[in-house]
Design a protein around this motif. Sequence first.
Motif: not given
Length: 484
Positions: A41-49, A79-97
């Motif tokens: 893991t790193c700041p990018v895949c953890l979604g850190l500011p 084009v990449f988009a943010r797919k927003n949903y909350f689940y504990p295994d999605l650290p950013k709160g969205y999935q890049i898709s």
Amino acid sequence: MSAYGDYEPVIGLEVHAQLLTHTKAFCACATSFGDPPNTHTCPVCLGLPGALPVLNAEAVRMAVHASLAFGCAIQAKSVFARKNYFYPDLPKGYQISQFDLPIALDGALEVEVEGGGKRRVGIRRVHMEEDAGKNLHGIGTSSVVDLNRAGTPLVEIVSEPDLRSGNESAEYLRRLREILMFVGVNDGNLEQGSFRCDANVSIRKVGETRLGTRVELKNINSFRFVAEAIDVEIRRQINLVERGDRVRQQTRGYNAEKRESYLLRDKESESDYRYFPEPDLPPLVVDEAYVQSAKSSLPELPADKRRRWVEELSLSPYAAGVLSAHPAIARFFDEARALYADAVKLANFVQSEVLRDVRTTGLEAQIPVSPAQVAEILRLVDEGTISGKQAKELYAAVAGTGRSPAEVARERGMAVMSDASAIESIARAVIEANPKQVASYRAGKTALLGFFVGQIMKQTKGSANPATVNEVLARLLGEGGAAS
């Protein structure tokens, strides 16, 4: 008449295939499986500011190759988009898709259907996205999350609703998986989750064109369970409609032990995900030169390989299917074929002797002999140096050694017995010891010739030349007084 009476199932599949890159989709973290939790893991895949994603070029290459293998049209701009949903295994709160502008559109696969014939299954789209992490429940009294997989690059392959049964769906998945493996972009491992499937299932009356309410079955991890789960869900929906209830749009799981689907949640609509363009990634532009270069580097696809083997090498469709079940096995056969001319003999030997010792892991295969060793064994048979039975013994002797079969055959004193007088002596003894079989043979039961051949082979430990044995037996058994 449909297999489901008055109802016709309508099925579309969404397949998530992990791309075999060494690093994640948008950062340099490793994608290796089975390492200690949360070590990749790193700041990018953890979604850190402040951490910004950078697109993995190798993931793009693999996505393009996979899409072309399905006959899709690569889009000049996606084009990449943010797919927003909350689940504990999605650290950013969205999935890049990718959503409304995916990397590829409009492909197809052909699958065999029950009762013979083929069905063309359309592939609506292929899009790139990142995977989520993994929730683990029942760890003591807690639920925990492993984020090693978060950010792993995937392609999602979305079919048209062209499938009509669980078995057809499983066959489609097999064909899809083998293409991904032959192209070298996915290892096809269902148990580790690198190839997984969601099925959208609905029913309608036979003859209707309007689609029914679809139910999504999530994360089914074997071909057998795909066929089973879809069939169970079809029958559940038919029972609902038959008793006057309506099918609700839901997401359901499948319990293989109970052979029933179960409610996970009411199905989200696309608007629930609040898609919007990913502001930290520019549009992905794939020019025509890149596409043409990718096309030229595609390997021979499994369906084409099977067709070529049947038409040009006279292999049976069954043999062609067995030998193309894994890319490493197909490669082994092609390499051996370049060294030995009789493809049918080669295919039979590989199927009967070699394949039982082959162990596959992902795209790799452990094969205990080389193509050159197999070709040499078969040449020794053709030259009359050893018999077909001795070829099996010689294969077992050289497997795992890398040694020359001819050298091992000399060491072991292997040689075909072709001396007609020696064989005749043994044949006379066999005939004398089996007067009832001799009488039956001479009375017209000529199939008993195989019995006598077997007895001679047993006494010579398989070393007798089969042609000489048959010639001698035919002569002696045709002589009324041969055994006297």
